[in-house]
Design an enzyme around this catalytic site. Structure first.
Site, mmCIF file in Angstrom:
data_model
loop_
_atom_site.group_PDB
_atom_site.id
_atom_site.type_symbol
_atom_site.label_atom_id
_atom_site.label_comp_id
_atom_site.label_asym_id
_atom_site.label_seq_id
_atom_site.Cartn_x
_atom_site.Cartn_y
_atom_site.Cartn_z
ATOM 1 C CB CYS A 86 -0.956 -0.117 1.284
ATOM 2 S SG CYS A 86 -1.879 -1.684 1.431
ATOM 3 C CG HIS A 121 -3.279 3.171 2.149
ATOM 4 N ND1 HIS A 121 -3.706 2.652 1.030
ATOM 5 C CD2 HIS A 121 -3.482 1.901 2.858
ATOM 6 C CE1 HIS A 121 -4.231 1.050 0.976
ATOM 7 N NE2 HIS A 121 -3.770 1.170 2.311
ATOM 8 C CG ASN A 137 -6.785 -1.198 1.242
ATOM 9 O OD1 ASN A 137 -5.990 -0.999 0.651
ATOM 10 N ND2 ASN A 137 -6.394 -1.722 2.510
#
Ligand code: ACO
Length: 320
Positions: free
Chosen positions: A111, A247, A277
């Site tokens: 990520c 993020h 996500n």
């Protein structure tokens, strides 16, 4: 001389999967997912691939920047879900868009990958080694989900975002990043076991596995550290920030980080309710939305920060 972001783009699969639809696949419900994560729906690839999403996002970013593909000298695709291991996704993007003068590689820092990519391009551009770079964060995480595991499959989505970067008097002010490989076991996905005519090692699960609470603790500790370090390096106070783009893992992570920094939640845009996500893609998609919606204005002081599997983390402070 520094580098700045000249244009942004993003691309998402057409198929919308709501929490209610997920509840027909695993034992979950809309209320649990919304309360614990803030996610309402996500996009799941059916006809798209990591490559096609990358190409679509790249074309939009190039147009936004007013830069031709031939002017791009570096393409980095940050991803942990390439369509195959060779050729790398950046080479496939190069071929599709005609960026014939670019060197091309993939980068996997989970990520935090997009932030690592932006930092790499910044180093090349600000040192004068090259002028224009295309940095993409792209994922089709749906292919590495265990769709029988309600603890993970509800959290993730597919998508891509891209930026074109170039030299500039104003732009990136400071960078910050790091990794802690000793904690890698809290967020894992598969491996490629050594299997050849002489040895046959055991394969492990090809799916994402996560100690959610450990990841949560890591994230809410690391985000304030990144933002404070960037502010110190840039000689500004966190309270000077106009926007903080994080993020998009979980709404509660973002709210907790904002609280620990003593900053108003309003300066932390959130789009994970729509996309879940999307790992390496999430900051790039959020940045494109903030750019196109006018949330980012010329001169805005903005911090971006990613964190994820590895464990990895990275951020930048920039003037828009
Ligand atoms: N639907 C319904 N119930 C569920 C679901 C679901 N989808 N998933 C888990 N549960 C149940 C569990 O089985 C458990 O039930 P039990 O009490 O009967 O045993 C209960 O809910 C609580 O489970 P926990 O895992 O303890 O739930 P928690 O409050 O920790 O929330 C979550 C889980 C949302 C994953 C949280 O730990 C979190 O936000 N972690 C951060 C991790 C994250 O965002 N990772 C994203 C990837 S990493 C990255 O991007 C950096």
């Amino acid at each position: 001389m520094t580098s700045s972001i000249l244009g942004t783009g993003s691309a998402l699969p057409e198929k919308i999967v709501t929490n209610d639809l997920l509840a027909t696949i695993v034992d979950t419900n809309d209320e649990w997912i919304r309360d614990r994560t803030g996610i309402c729906e996500r996009r799941i690839a059916t006809t798209e691939t990591t490559t096609t999403l990358s190409v679509d996002a790249a074309r939009i970013a190039l147009e936004d920047a007013g830069i031709s593909p031939e002017e791009i000298e570096l393409i980095i695709v940050a991803t942990l879900t390439p369509d195959g291991s060779m050729p790398n996704t950046a080479c496939k993007v190069q071929a599709e868009i005609g960026a014939t003068n670019a060197m091309c590689y993939e980068l996997n820092a989970a990520c935090a990958g997009f932030m690592y990519g932006v930092q790499t391009a910044h180093a090349f551009i600000s040192s004068g080694i090259l002028k224009h770079a295309l940095i993409i964060g792209a994922e089709t995480l749906s292919k590495i989900m265990d769709w029988t595991d309600r603890g993970t499959c509800v959290l993730f989505g597919d998508g891509a975002g891209a930026v074109v970067m170039g030299p500039s008097k104003e732009g990136i002010i400071a960078v910050e990043g790091g990794a802690d490989g000793s904690k890698g076991h809290v967020l894992t996905c598969g491996n490629a076991p050594l299997i050849n005519p002489f040895v046959r090692n055991e394969a492990t699960s090809p799916y994402v596995d996560m100690d959610g609470q450990e990841v949560f603790k890591f994230a809410v500790r690391k985000i304030p550290e990144i933002v404070n370090a960037l502010s110190a390096k840039g000689n500004v106070s966190p309270s000077d920030l106009d926007l903080v783009l994080l993020h998009q893992a979980n709404k509660r992570i973002i709210q907790t980080a904002a609280k620990r920094l003593g900053l108003n939640e309003d300066i932390f845009p959130i789009n994970l309710s729509k996309y879940g996500n999307t790992s390496a893609a999430s900051i790039a998609i959020l940045l494109d939305e903030a750019n196109k919606s006018g949330q980012l204005k010329k001169g805005s002081l903005v911090a971006l920060a990613g964190f994820g599997g590895g464990l990895t983390w990275a951020g930048i402070l920039m003037k828009w």
